[in-house]
Design an enzyme around this catalytic site. Sequence first.
Site, short mmCIF file in Angstrom:
data_model
loop_
_atom_site.label_atom_id
_atom_site.label_comp_id
_atom_site.label_asym_id
_atom_site.label_seq_id
_atom_site.Cartn_x
_atom_site.Cartn_y
_atom_site.Cartn_z
N ARG A 1 0.83 -1.21 0.00
CA ARG A 1 0.00 0.00 0.00
C ARG A 1 0.87 1.26 0.00
O ARG A 1 1.09 1.87 -1.02
CB ARG A 1 -0.96 -0.05 1.21
N ASP A 2 1.41 1.61 1.14
CA ASP A 2 2.20 2.84 1.24
C ASP A 2 3.44 2.77 0.35
O ASP A 2 3.87 3.77 -0.22
CB ASP A 2 2.59 3.08 2.70
N HIS B 1 4.95 4.29 12.76
CA HIS B 1 5.13 4.25 11.31
C HIS B 1 6.15 5.33 10.96
O HIS B 1 5.85 6.52 11.08
CB HIS B 1 3.78 4.53 10.63
N HIS C 1 9.18 7.07 8.40
CA HIS C 1 9.82 7.24 7.09
C HIS C 1 11.27 7.63 7.34
O HIS C 1 11.59 8.25 8.36
CB HIS C 1 9.10 8.31 6.28
N CYS D 1 4.12 9.76 0.51
CA CYS D 1 2.75 10.24 0.41
C CYS D 1 2.60 11.15 -0.80
O CYS D 1 3.34 12.13 -0.94
CB CYS D 1 2.37 11.00 1.68
N ASN E 1 9.43 4.67 3.36
CA ASN E 1 9.37 4.14 4.71
C ASN E 1 10.70 3.48 5.08
O ASN E 1 11.54 3.21 4.21
CB ASN E 1 8.29 3.05 4.80
#
Length: 297
Positions: A11-12, A201, A203, A234, A243
């Site tokens: 996803r990310d 989470h 980055h 993002c 990430n």
Amino acid sequence: MRVTICDVGPRDGLQNEATTLAPAVRAELCDRLAAAGVPRVEAVSFVNPKRVPQMAGAEEVMAAIERRPGTIYAGLVLNERGYERAGAAGVDEVHYAFPVTDEFCARNQNTTVAAAVDTSAAIVARAKDDGVRVTVTISVAFGCPFEGAVDPTHVLDIAARVAATQPDEIVLADTIGVGVPSQVETLVAGVAGLGVPVGCHFHNTRNTGFANAVAAIAAGCAVLDASIGGTGGCPFAPRATGNIATEDLVYLLHGMGHETGIDLDALIEHAAWLSAQLGTELPGQVHKAGTFAPVAG
């Protein structure tokens, strides 16, 4: 200590890549991660494909995944419509995310922080009724690309309101990679004190992601998001990059004596595979350098 890793690569990791992978390839990525022992995979995002075309076909991805017993397959949602899609697609866990600043809320989700908190409460309540695990992610908790510094008191106030609805977990997200360990210690300890399991989470935009991960564990965090190969970013945040890489994090944690249940050699293989699928070199380090048995064998 056991540390649970949620790989958000499907996803990310993919949502900001120039190459859009077909749903079948994204499902294969989920299968590969599960086969490597990753216990939680954020497989899809139920968002408007016009805004994030890389995430189109979420239902197709979920249908194509070969479910592995013991693996939790999660889907990101930004509103109740997304929650309904996630439920229909059969996710094991819903991840609802919202920013703590109004400017980022407006740009990312076309809403306000106050309205997003209300939506969070509604989604948590629905998930509990439906018997679905639910995680609430508080985004830009360490700094916003539009409003700058974010007061930790503001973050903890919002976290307290979320905690009152009793989600399964609250995740603190450094969406643009500006945080440092001292911030992590303050926020993780503060959320842990609310009586809800806390995850993080990170980055690695400014090369602080792994230091932040270590600080988070020391402060009481037992769940960390990471992305295979260090992919990610993002689309709605300027200069937001990848990430922390899952294989790099696993190497670090294993070397420190923590358990993850993940096969590092398999992760390295899958990161190389993903690099080939995307046609680009990924930012992670361990899949290029290899593991080192005396440390993380």
